[in-house]
Design a protein around this motif. Structure first.
Motif, PDB file in Angstrom:
ATOM      1  N   GLU A 181       0.818  -1.206   0.000  1.00 49.45           N
ATOM      2  CA  GLU A 181       0.000   0.000   0.000  1.00 49.45           C
ATOM      3  C   GLU A 181       0.854   1.260   0.000  1.00 49.45           C
ATOM      4  O   GLU A 181       0.480   2.283  -0.556  1.00 49.45           O
ATOM      5  CB  GLU A 181      -0.924   0.008   1.233  1.00 49.45           C
ATOM      6  CG  GLU A 181      -2.068  -0.995   1.164  1.00 49.45           C
ATOM      7  CD  GLU A 181      -3.151  -0.587   0.187  1.00 49.45           C
ATOM      8  OE1 GLU A 181      -2.857   0.079  -0.814  1.00 49.45           O
ATOM      9  OE2 GLU A 181      -4.322  -0.945   0.439  1.00 49.45           O
ATOM     10  N   TYR A 182       1.996   1.191   0.689  1.00 48.11           N
ATOM     11  CA  TYR A 182       2.860   2.372   0.772  1.00 48.11           C
ATOM     12  C   TYR A 182       4.276   1.907   0.451  1.00 48.11           C
ATOM     13  O   TYR A 182       5.086   1.654   1.344  1.00 48.11           O
ATOM     14  CB  TYR A 182       2.767   2.976   2.176  1.00 48.11           C
ATOM     15  CG  TYR A 182       3.543   4.260   2.349  1.00 48.11           C
ATOM     16  CD1 TYR A 182       3.518   5.258   1.372  1.00 48.11           C
ATOM     17  CD2 TYR A 182       4.301   4.493   3.495  1.00 48.11           C
ATOM     18  CE1 TYR A 182       4.222   6.434   1.528  1.00 48.11           C
ATOM     19  CE2 TYR A 182       5.018   5.672   3.661  1.00 48.11           C
ATOM     20  CZ  TYR A 182       4.976   6.640   2.675  1.00 48.11           C
ATOM     21  OH  TYR A 182       5.683   7.811   2.837  1.00 48.11           O
ATOM     22  N   HIS A 239       4.738  -6.038  -5.695  1.00 49.32           N
ATOM     23  CA  HIS A 239       4.744  -4.689  -6.267  1.00 49.32           C
ATOM     24  C   HIS A 239       5.274  -4.722  -7.704  1.00 49.32           C
ATOM     25  O   HIS A 239       4.773  -4.006  -8.576  1.00 49.32           O
ATOM     26  CB  HIS A 239       5.607  -3.771  -5.395  1.00 49.32           C
ATOM     27  CG  HIS A 239       5.549  -2.342  -5.813  1.00 49.32           C
ATOM     28  ND1 HIS A 239       4.367  -1.619  -5.814  1.00 49.32           N
ATOM     29  CD2 HIS A 239       6.506  -1.473  -6.264  1.00 49.32           C
ATOM     30  CE1 HIS A 239       4.609  -0.382  -6.240  1.00 49.32           C
ATOM     31  NE2 HIS A 239       5.890  -0.278  -6.518  1.00 49.32           N
ATOM     32  N   ILE A 271       2.299  -6.236  -9.776  1.00 49.49           N
ATOM     33  CA  ILE A 271       1.021  -5.533  -9.776  1.00 49.49           C
ATOM     34  C   ILE A 271       1.171  -4.070 -10.143  1.00 49.49           C
ATOM     35  O   ILE A 271       0.302  -3.491 -10.786  1.00 49.49           O
ATOM     36  CB  ILE A 271       0.361  -5.636  -8.370  1.00 49.49           C
ATOM     37  CG1 ILE A 271       0.101  -7.095  -8.011  1.00 49.49           C
ATOM     38  CG2 ILE A 271      -0.931  -4.833  -8.314  1.00 49.49           C
ATOM     39  CD1 ILE A 271      -0.391  -7.303  -6.584  1.00 49.49           C
ATOM     40  N   GLY A 272       2.271  -3.463  -9.731  1.00 49.18           N
ATOM     41  CA  GLY A 272       2.345  -2.004  -9.799  1.00 49.18           C
ATOM     42  C   GLY A 272       1.553  -1.424  -8.649  1.00 49.18           C
ATOM     43  O   GLY A 272       1.493  -2.012  -7.573  1.00 49.18           O
ATOM     44  N   SER A 273       0.912  -0.302  -8.888  1.00 52.28           N
ATOM     45  CA  SER A 273       0.168   0.361  -7.812  1.00 52.28           C
ATOM     46  C   SER A 273      -1.075  -0.432  -7.417  1.00 52.28           C
ATOM     47  O   SER A 273      -1.813  -0.908  -8.285  1.00 52.28           O
ATOM     48  CB  SER A 273      -0.255   1.754  -8.267  1.00 52.28           C
ATOM     49  OG  SER A 273      -1.145   2.311  -7.330  1.00 52.28           O
ATOM     50  N   THR A 274      -1.319  -0.526  -6.114  1.00 52.73           N
ATOM     51  CA  THR A 274      -2.580  -1.128  -5.639  1.00 52.73           C
ATOM     52  C   THR A 274      -3.773  -0.238  -5.983  1.00 52.73           C
ATOM     53  O   THR A 274      -4.904  -0.647  -5.787  1.00 52.73           O
ATOM     54  CB  THR A 274      -2.556  -1.327  -4.119  1.00 52.73           C
ATOM     55  OG1 THR A 274      -2.258  -0.076  -3.492  1.00 52.73           O
ATOM     56  CG2 THR A 274      -1.533  -2.361  -3.697  1.00 52.73           C
ATOM     57  N   GLY A 275      -3.503   0.961  -6.464  1.00 53.46           N
ATOM     58  CA  GLY A 275      -4.588   1.880  -6.818  1.00 53.46           C
ATOM     59  C   GLY A 275      -5.006   1.791  -8.272  1.00 53.46           C
ATOM     60  O   GLY A 275      -5.870   2.548  -8.710  1.00 53.46           O
ATOM     61  N   ALA A 276      -4.406   0.893  -9.032  1.00 47.56           N
ATOM     62  CA  ALA A 276      -4.775   0.754 -10.449  1.00 47.56           C
ATOM     63  C   ALA A 276      -5.698  -0.450 -10.631  1.00 47.56           C
ATOM     64  O   ALA A 276      -5.601  -1.437  -9.904  1.00 47.56           O
ATOM     65  CB  ALA A 276      -3.525   0.582 -11.309  1.00 47.56           C
ATOM     66  N   TYR A 277      -6.612  -0.333 -11.586  1.00 38.49           N
ATOM     67  CA  TYR A 277      -7.366  -1.522 -11.990  1.00 38.49           C
ATOM     68  C   TYR A 277      -6.381  -2.590 -12.444  1.00 38.49           C
ATOM     69  O   TYR A 277      -5.384  -2.282 -13.104  1.00 38.49           O
ATOM     70  CB  TYR A 277      -8.274  -1.241 -13.196  1.00 38.49           C
ATOM     71  CG  TYR A 277      -9.397  -0.279 -13.004  1.00 38.49           C
ATOM     72  CD1 TYR A 277     -10.361  -0.458 -12.020  1.00 38.49           C
ATOM     73  CD2 TYR A 277      -9.538   0.813 -13.869  1.00 38.49           C
ATOM     74  CE1 TYR A 277     -11.424   0.427 -11.893  1.00 38.49           C
ATOM     75  CE2 TYR A 277     -10.606   1.705 -13.749  1.00 38.49           C
ATOM     76  CZ  TYR A 277     -11.541   1.508 -12.756  1.00 38.49           C
ATOM     77  OH  TYR A 277     -12.582   2.383 -12.634  1.00 38.49           O
ATOM     78  N   THR A 278      -6.684  -3.828 -12.142  1.00 35.25           N
ATOM     79  CA  THR A 278      -5.911  -4.929 -12.707  1.00 35.25           C
ATOM     80  C   THR A 278      -6.716  -5.545 -13.856  1.00 35.25           C
ATOM     81  O   THR A 278      -7.819  -5.098 -14.163  1.00 35.25           O
ATOM     82  CB  THR A 278      -5.686  -6.036 -11.665  1.00 35.25           C
ATOM     83  OG1 THR A 278      -6.950  -6.648 -11.364  1.00 35.25           O
ATOM     84  CG2 THR A 278      -5.076  -5.475 -10.388  1.00 35.25           C
ATOM     85  N   CYS A 297     -12.490  -4.831 -11.739  1.00 36.21           N
ATOM     86  CA  CYS A 297     -11.564  -5.812 -11.170  1.00 36.21           C
ATOM     87  C   CYS A 297     -11.884  -6.020  -9.700  1.00 36.21           C
ATOM     88  O   CYS A 297     -12.496  -5.171  -9.069  1.00 36.21           O
ATOM     89  CB  CYS A 297     -10.099  -5.389 -11.353  1.00 36.21           C
ATOM     90  SG  CYS A 297      -9.564  -4.009 -10.332  1.00 36.21           S
ATOM     91  N   PRO A 338     -11.046  -6.089  -5.701  1.00 37.64           N
ATOM     92  CA  PRO A 338     -10.190  -5.192  -4.929  1.00 37.64           C
ATOM     93  C   PRO A 338      -8.757  -5.721  -4.879  1.00 37.64           C
ATOM     94  O   PRO A 338      -8.538  -6.916  -4.639  1.00 37.64           O
ATOM     95  CB  PRO A 338     -10.817  -5.230  -3.528  1.00 37.64           C
ATOM     96  CG  PRO A 338     -12.221  -5.683  -3.729  1.00 37.64           C
ATOM     97  CD  PRO A 338     -12.205  -6.568  -4.938  1.00 37.64           C
ATOM     98  N   VAL A 339      -7.791  -4.843  -5.105  1.00 38.98           N
ATOM     99  CA  VAL A 339      -6.417  -5.318  -5.293  1.00 38.98           C
ATOM    100  C   VAL A 339      -5.855  -5.948  -4.020  1.00 38.98           C
ATOM    101  O   VAL A 339      -5.180  -6.970  -4.083  1.00 38.98           O
ATOM    102  CB  VAL A 339      -5.514  -4.181  -5.823  1.00 38.98           C
ATOM    103  CG1 VAL A 339      -4.069  -4.642  -5.902  1.00 38.98           C
ATOM    104  CG2 VAL A 339      -5.994  -3.760  -7.203  1.00 38.98           C
ATOM    105  N   THR A 340      -6.143  -5.376  -2.846  1.00 34.52           N
ATOM    106  CA  THR A 340      -5.553  -6.040  -1.680  1.00 34.52           C
ATOM    107  C   THR A 340      -6.306  -7.327  -1.341  1.00 34.52           C
ATOM    108  O   THR A 340      -5.759  -8.165  -0.622  1.00 34.52           O
ATOM    109  CB  THR A 340      -5.407  -5.134  -0.432  1.00 34.52           C
ATOM    110  OG1 THR A 340      -6.677  -4.908   0.146  1.00 34.52           O
ATOM    111  CG2 THR A 340      -4.688  -3.850  -0.765  1.00 34.52           C
TER     112      THR A 340
END
Lengths: 543, 543
Positions: free
Chosen positions: B113-114, B139, B142-149, B375, B377-379
């Motif tokens: 997340e951070y 990471h 996935i890249g950012s957890t804030g992006a759609y997968t 998608c 939720p990423v987490t």
């Protein structure tokens, strides 16, 4: 073979030690011959009618290109581009785009996820004090992020949303009821929840054209009818009362009840911001015809000219209508999201909807249906908290927050203006400047020979354009292991790797052709130059 | 009033400066009188048929008690209990229960997340090296957890799920296709996705009785028919082939196509684990009658006696059937979740489903529908990664992980055994010991006078029992501002604040009465003692 377990059950379960019912005295009918239970013929036929262009054929092909490029080797070096530019979806934090998460958000969420961090002796070397304080407050209200919350979402966050709405709209404190706010797994989930409760099969929903394809997809799935109302391209995709009236007339003639009306403001894909006056007309129309108003307001914080084209919420407009019957009568559901704005936290799946003037027993039904999905993702809910209550001037995190969010706002605005200007300078392309959101929707003046070629291919001409822009025909050839890669549709060198969605995925006036591109891509000069080169070649090729 | 904006649009939009279409030469019909668009009469009527007891009347009343207790004051001290025990829902990390999150999970997620945390000079003072390594790997993928997968979920995680399934089932490496694995927002979301694609209105789905009410709720919403097959209580809620055959016969007589069959294994609410032999019968039946097999296997890691009653997946059983036609023919969807097991990460909304033997064009339709929700939720997806690939012996986090998860397993098992033993010792109560999952489903031998009283109240007798157990009738009186709080249903002193769901919410054989309680509550002796006291008083009162 688990003999012990089988034996164990056989002795414990009388029915399993007997022959099954099919071997009793009268012989049973032979079981019918096996066929698959699921085929395109036997599944829910409404599903077949659903289309969702944003993630359709083009996106799938773009995915394959990305995989090819990632894998490297000769297949990758055969491609006439070195990266895929995903301009098809509003996914700001996607790899390859440059929007970074807001630091304050991620600090708070990291601490909520691993609460030991808040109390760690090193915490104040890593996190600013307001981030720690926010995480503590959220942790106190929510408890573990791993527990289900109330199905409407955490009450303290819903209370903050209520305050946010009151302040945004200049409404009286306490006038927004947190019990009529539902946190959602993004706006799309909220739209699906509302539509599936509100609509009966065969009923109609007025939707703007062009629209975000979520709406047509959801309606198709519910066996409901879209009642399109065209936006007026020349007036920056403005509303026309005449068009709305015609849409209603057409529905009445077809004996379809117009049960709801969707407005997307700021518009997707159009980028238009509605005027206060036009919004009043919509509200009045919903009152006059007993229509549920669904306001998709997820881009409310993506506004390019706050002075001349500000955002007004439909709630504000409704509450300022002169006629009290209207103020109390019009049923409004407004959707907001953490996925857009300056946060762009799409992957977290968070948002909220507010229900205004909905009868309590209907609210109860919506709650019941929400409870079946248990609760929205908890860190999506935390995202809503951070959306509606950002750092304030004087807070330790304020300066960085302000710098980060301003850069995002300015970048979008600058890219959008640059792109529309350049598109308008191209022969055979025109583009309304966007007033908000994160897209442009340029029109292509399609040459006759391109129309002919598209017809031969059995595709809308704008889909052909988008596929050629990406270079997707090339892919089809690689798939077929034919190595003569050029001349498939007349010019492989055109392929740019840019993934943009054809206008027909959003709906458009007959005999017009558009593409939707996002204004999120970094390196905008280079990206626009590629589109320009492609477009000129395309126009020359089919001249 | 935003005059400038309104004026701005009026000049830009020709249609808004003209009168609307309703004032042309022929006078239009007057708008119909305003009525609300949405009422119980006009909304989707299927919604009214949906019931979801786990979060129904009882849970709402328990919520109000909690709020009253939190607020303190005289309303709180009037209550005959000082806390509400939420035994109604399998929510292990809920406040008041004692299951703590797994440390490794939360460390990895916090870093994802951070991401600055991973590279922070203090990182190795806070996080063990394997947690940092896992976060880095995720990471990178996935890249950012804030992006759609990808709408099916992150490919690298789906690959890990495939490996997990292969190893769990002893299947050949490479035999599970990651493209047929969909990550979901919990198992409930997966079930809804599959059912809504697979089923046509009016079709039937075989469901166990008792069942988790998600299934009846989903079917009601789709206007489909539950085809109940009763489990056999005396054999620890085992399967009976005879009952299954009768259910199919009944469906045939009623001209209802049995399109799918749901099995919950280990059982909810029953706690029963199916034997390998019974599972083969189910698979064969699905083959013989071309029925889609939906296997709810979310409790696969909550097994109390791994030697004598182990968990087998339906995939394993299917792949070990002798007849190749069966192995290739039976369509199976298996659901798993991060919400149960030893992780209990309900609020994150994560899980997966695997599609086996489903035709590719149907898989494509399921994918299309999944893409509309963008998608999971990423987490939640990261949770699936951690579920299927936990720390291994030798890893820095292994010992703590092992200690935490073993304590959770042992606690569940011990509480479950203790509770069923004590329940069985009560007059008028009997309880099958659970073999897995996290619930007990004791039967109450309801006295005649209790049945009479329930009839007078217009409620099933087990609902009355559960309401009295909680003390909910008291609440109704407080609501009505009547202060004579006692004797409403005969004994306020009985009220325990324990929230347990009545058996009728899950379905049960006619003329039997049950409640479902979770085995999650800490202080189990005290909690069971309260139930015992209540139960004895209840039986005496209605003797």
């Amino acid at each position: 073979m688990p003999d012990s377990a089988a034996a164990n059950t056989a002795s414990a379960n009388p029915s399993s030690s007997k022959p099954t019912t099919t071997s009793t005295s009268t012989p049973p009918p032979p079981p019918p011959q096996h066929k698959k239970a699921l085929s395109l013929e036997t599944i829910n036929q409404a599903v077949l009618q659903v289309e969702y262009a944003v993630r359709g054929e083009l996106a799938i092909k773009a995915d394959k290109y990305t995989q090819t490029l990632d894998a490297g080797g000769s297949a990758a070096s055969d491609l006439p581009f070195t990266k895929v530019v995903t301009a098809n979806i509003g996914n700001p934090q996607q790899r390859g785009l440059d929007q970074q998460p807001i630091t304050f958000w991620r600090q708070v969420i990291a601490m909520c996820e691993y609460p030991d961090l808040m109390g760690h002796p090193l915490a104040d070397k890593i996190f600013p004090p307001d981030a720690i304080a926010r995480a503590r407050a959220l942790h106190k209200d929510i408890g573990s992020t791993g527990a289900y919350t109330h199905s409407k979402g955490v009450l303290s966050i819903r209370r903050k949303v209520a305050t946010f709405i009151e302040q945004r709209d200049g409404a009286a404190p306490g006038s927004v009821d947190p019990e009529h706010i539902f946190l959602t797994a993004g706006a799309s989930a909220g739209v699906a929840q509302i539509m599936s409760v509100a609509l009966r099969r065969g009923e109609g929903v007025m939707i703007p054209i062009p629209q975000y394809p979520l709406y047509t997809a959801t309606l198709a799935n519910l066996s409901c009818k879209p009642l399109p109302y065209n936006l007026t391209e020349e007036t920056r995709w403005g509303l026309s009362s005449k068009v709305l009236a015609t849409t209603l007339d057409d529905a009445r003639s077809a004996n379809v009840r117009a049960k709801a009306l969707v407005v997307i403001n700021p518009g997707n894909p159009t980028g238009g911001c509605l005027s206060y006056d036009d919004m009043k007309k919509i509200v009045q129309l919903c009152y006059d015809h007993s229509i549920l108003l669904c306001a998709d307001e997820v881009y409310q914080n993506n506004i390019y000219d706050r002075e001349n084209k500000p955002f007004y919420s439909f709630r504000k407009v409704l509450m300022e209508m002169e006629d009290e019957n209207v103020r109390r009568g019009v049923e409004l559901v407004s959707f907001h999201s953490i996925s857009k704005g300056v946060s762009g936290e799409c992957g977290r799946r968070g948002g909220y909807m507010e229900l205004v003037n909905i009868e309590q027993d209907v609210v109860d039904q919506i709650y019941k249906m929400a409870s079946i999905t248990l609760c929205p993702p908890v860190t999506g809910q935390i995202g809503v908290d951070l959306l509606v209550d950002p750092p304030k001037p004087g807070d330790a995190s304020y300066d960085l927050w302000h710098e980060e969010t301003s850069a995002t706002q300015q970048g979008l605005k600058d890219r959008s203006a640059y792109m529309s200007e350049r598109f308008n300078a191209l022969p055979g392309m025109s583009c309304q400047p966007a007033e908000g959101a994160m897209y442009l929707f340029p029109q292509i003046d399609m040459p006759d020979r391109a129309l002919q070629r598209a017809e031969e291919l059995g595709k809308p001409a704008d889909v052909m354009y988008a596929l050629e822009l990406l270079g997707a025909y090339l892919w089809a050839q690689v798939d077929a292991r034919v190595r003569q890669l050029t001349f498939v549709v007349g010019g492989l060198a055109d392929a740019t790797g840019i993934c943009a969605v054809a206008g027909s995925g959003f709906g458009q006036e007959d005999d017009t052709y558009h593409i939707r591109v996002t204004a999120l891509c970094p390196g905008v000069e280079d990206y626009v130059k590629k589109i320009e080169t492609f477009h000129k070649d395309f126009m020359a090729k089919y001249a």
